[in-house]
Scaffold this active site. Structure first.
Site, PDB file in Angstrom:
ATOM      1  N   LYS A 202       0.846  -1.199   0.000  1.00 15.07           N
ATOM      2  CA  LYS A 202       0.000   0.000   0.000  1.00 15.07           C
ATOM      3  C   LYS A 202       0.881   1.249   0.000  1.00 15.07           C
ATOM      4  O   LYS A 202       0.693   2.152  -0.774  1.00 15.07           O
ATOM      5  CB  LYS A 202      -0.920  -0.044   1.217  1.00 15.07           C
ATOM      6  CG  LYS A 202      -1.884   1.110   1.300  1.00 15.07           C
ATOM      7  CD  LYS A 202      -2.866   0.913   2.432  1.00 15.07           C
ATOM      8  CE  LYS A 202      -3.677   2.178   2.651  1.00 15.07           C
ATOM      9  NZ  LYS A 202      -4.603   2.068   3.770  1.00 15.07           N
ATOM     10  N   GLY A 262      -4.932  -2.077   4.872  1.00 10.86           N
ATOM     11  CA  GLY A 262      -4.140  -3.194   4.347  1.00 10.86           C
ATOM     12  C   GLY A 262      -4.759  -4.555   4.658  1.00 10.86           C
ATOM     13  O   GLY A 262      -4.874  -5.418   3.787  1.00 10.86           O
ATOM     14  N   ARG A 263      -5.198  -4.754   5.893  1.00 10.78           N
ATOM     15  CA  ARG A 263      -5.712  -6.080   6.279  1.00 10.78           C
ATOM     16  C   ARG A 263      -7.133  -6.333   5.779  1.00 10.78           C
ATOM     17  O   ARG A 263      -7.692  -7.401   6.019  1.00 10.78           O
ATOM     18  CB  ARG A 263      -5.596  -6.256   7.795  1.00 10.78           C
ATOM     19  CG  ARG A 263      -6.190  -5.139   8.613  1.00 10.78           C
ATOM     20  CD  ARG A 263      -5.750  -5.203  10.071  1.00 10.78           C
ATOM     21  NE  ARG A 263      -6.247  -4.078  10.856  1.00 10.78           N
ATOM     22  CZ  ARG A 263      -5.604  -2.932  11.000  1.00 10.78           C
ATOM     23  NH1 ARG A 263      -4.453  -2.733  10.414  1.00 10.78           N
ATOM     24  NH2 ARG A 263      -6.120  -1.962  11.741  1.00 10.78           N
ATOM     25  N   HIS A 379      -3.005 -33.218  17.657  1.00  6.51           N
ATOM     26  CA  HIS A 379      -1.821 -33.961  18.113  1.00  6.51           C
ATOM     27  C   HIS A 379      -0.758 -33.020  18.638  1.00  6.51           C
ATOM     28  O   HIS A 379       0.406 -33.374  18.750  1.00  6.51           O
ATOM     29  CB  HIS A 379      -1.286 -34.810  16.960  1.00  6.51           C
ATOM     30  CG  HIS A 379      -2.300 -35.819  16.509  1.00  6.51           C
ATOM     31  ND1 HIS A 379      -2.422 -37.057  17.099  1.00  6.51           N
ATOM     32  CD2 HIS A 379      -3.288 -35.743  15.581  1.00  6.51           C
ATOM     33  CE1 HIS A 379      -3.428 -37.708  16.521  1.00  6.51           C
ATOM     34  NE2 HIS A 379      -3.965 -36.925  15.607  1.00  6.51           N
TER      35      HIS A 379
END
Ligand code: F6P
Length: 519
Positions: A202, A262-263, A379
């Site tokens: 950006k 941006g996100r 796990h």
């Protein structure tokens, strides 16, 4: 003013819920399995396994009303500058809204520039995929290397992996880290003649991205000569002046705008690598899925509103049950990057300690997010989820359709997912202390009909709006990120040996130690 009557009522109600056993909560009202469920298009949200009762839901909806979530929502969609610290509108939703109705920022309609950019992206994507836009030696591009970090990486990385069919003409690679290992490992297997770099930033000032871009450019120039750079690089940025200094021609330059964070930017030209991999039709479907979630968010009543309920139950867990984290557990290998993507979305947006007015926040804000693919996480850290001393909630994300046509694998995913939800909720009584599972641990279940662009669009827009609603209730600005600047500034000053301030001596010595050890 921030602790409203509904907040106080929820604080009192917490004691009622705490006194209940898992049986009281989940088994006393089996009908909640059907009732605590919201569907939007191909996405279903079940919150029947939240450690909450019917009164909790009513009180949470009261809280949303008291905090004026609906009024704030209207401001966001109308383009008001709700990102007050940066004096910016928050209009990622405009990027996916169908139709041409006006959306004004500073008195100017932004829809024509969105459409013009989308048309240019579509033409570029078609050109690359058909081989009309090709490399310096005339070979078609087979590899796209996306260079970017944070919001310029995590969304495209997630979507490209999630939506990669077997038929894609192009393979996407993602490079974010300042550690050269990531870039070098990608380049090792690539033929320069068939490689297109898409630099996404950006600001076009981000250290990691500029470093990787220069190293990639050097690699390309060594193989094909300097003149090849213009054909093998494309860029996405607000800062077009810096892009052209790098030698990227206007035809390969795609704009973004200050009113897209941006996100929240996957829907813009930042999604170029995704569009290249899945094609224009797929990218349009991604936007259409997000648009359907936007429409639902804007119109559904609060108690049936998927992002609102997801946000409110998160607030219940964080602020009233005191749970400091949230596990993100996609039961899909293709959604492996979802936890990382949501980490930035939620923690960079809502990891704040001051209110919009600059006063100390009146309550805890964003939880810590972490996660892993089911069944892999089972796990690893699920022991902690089931019997650890800090109960935390989990979001389970599953996919109904078995599009790989491997029924035995698919069944294993779904049985394990449901088993985990059940074990967390109901627990287990046992004579031996080590075998006791306390239960009463909350889960959300998000079920996609299939893992296609449309459903992914629904899912990601859901979380975007969840973040928005939580920010409004916590009274913080979800759209800035001042907390990432200090570290960047200190690194720059260490680099130029210009570090100042009370800690300068210690930091300078530490850095000197590290660089000496390298010799
Ligand atoms: O460091 C934080 C940040 O500014 C994020 O908000 C952003 O997504 C990332 O850096 C990358 O920024 P840019 O797209 O400007 O390179």
């Amino acid at each position: 003013m921030s602790v409203t009557p509904a907040w106080q009522a929820l604080a009192r109600h917490r004691e009622v819920v705490r006194a209940k056993t898992p049986e009281d909560i989940f088994l006393a009202d089996p009908a909640r399995l059907d009732a605590w469920d919201i569907r939007v298009g191909g996405l279903r949200y079940s919150y029947a396994f939240q450690n909450a009762d019917a009164e909790t839901l009513d009180l949470l909806v009261d809280l949303a009303r008291e905090k004026q979530v609906e009024a704030w929502r209207a401001k966001m969609f109308a383009g008001e500058k709700i990102n007050a610290t940066e004096k910016r509108a928050v209009l990622h939703t405009a990027l996916r809204r169908p139709g041409d109705a006006l959306i004004a920022v500073d008195g100017m309609d932004i829809v024509p520039q969105i459409r013009a950019t989308q048309d240019r992206i579509a033409a570029f994507v078609d050109g690359v995929r058909s081989g009309r836009i090709n490399g310096a030696t005339g070979k078609s591009f087979k590899h796209v290397v996306n260079i970017g970090i944070g919001g310029s990486d995590l969304g495209p990385r997630l979507a490209a992996r999630a939506l990669l069919g077997n038929s894609s003409k192009l393979e996407a690679h993602f490079v974010a880290n300042a550690d050269a290992f990531e870039l070098l490992r990608v380049l090792r297997n690539l033929d320069a003649e068939e490689t297109l770099f898409v630099v996404v930033s950006k600001t076009f000032t981000t250290q990691e991205t500029l470093l990787n871009m220069r190293t990639a450019r050097q690699w390309l120039a060594e193989k094909l000569g300097e003149d090849a750079v213009a054909r093998h690089f494309a860029a996405v940025s607000v800062n077009q002046a810096e892009v052209s200094k790098f030698g990227i021609p206007a035809a390969h330059m795609f704009p973004m705008w200050d009113w897209v964070g941006g996100r929240f930017s996957l829907w813009s030209a930042v999604g170029l690598s995704v569009a290249l991999v899945i094609g224009n039709e797929g990218f349009s479907a991604l936007l259409a899925g997000a648009a359907e979630m936007d429409a639902h968010f804007q119109t559904a009543p609060l108690a049936q509103n998927m992002p609102v309920m997801l946000a409110l139950l998160g607030i219940w867990n964080r602020n009233f049950l005191g749970q400091p984290a949230l596990a993100i557990l996609p039961y899909s290998e293709r959604l492996r990057d979802l936890p990382r993507y949501l980490q930035q979305l939620e923690m960079e947006s809502n990891g704040k300690s001051v209110t919009r007015e600059g006063a100390p926040a009146f309550c805890e804000t964003a939880p810590a997010l972490f996660g892993e693919c089911g069944t892999v996480g089972q796990h690893s850290f699920h022991q902690w989820l089931h019997q650890g001393t800090s109960p935390i909630p989990a979001d389970f994300i599953g996919v109904v359709a078995d599009d790989l046509n491997r029924p035995d694998h698919h069944r294993a995913l779904l049985t394990n997912m449901v088993a985990q939800i059940g074990a967390l909720a109901f627990g287990q009584k046992a004579a031996v202390a080590h075998d006791v599972y306390p239960g009463g641990r909350s889960s959300n279940l998000l079920l996609l009909d299939r893992l296609d662009p449309y459903c992914l669009g629904l899912l990601l827009a859901l979380y975007e709006h969840k973040v928005f609603v939580q920010g409004i209730i916590w009274n913080i600005n979800s759209f800035d990120q001042p907390g990432v600047e200090l570290g960047k500034r200190l690194a720059r000053s260490l680099d130029s040996a210009a570090i100042e301030g009370p800690a300068a001596g210690m930091m300078g010595r530490l850095f000197a130690n590290l660089t000496q050890n390298d010799k």
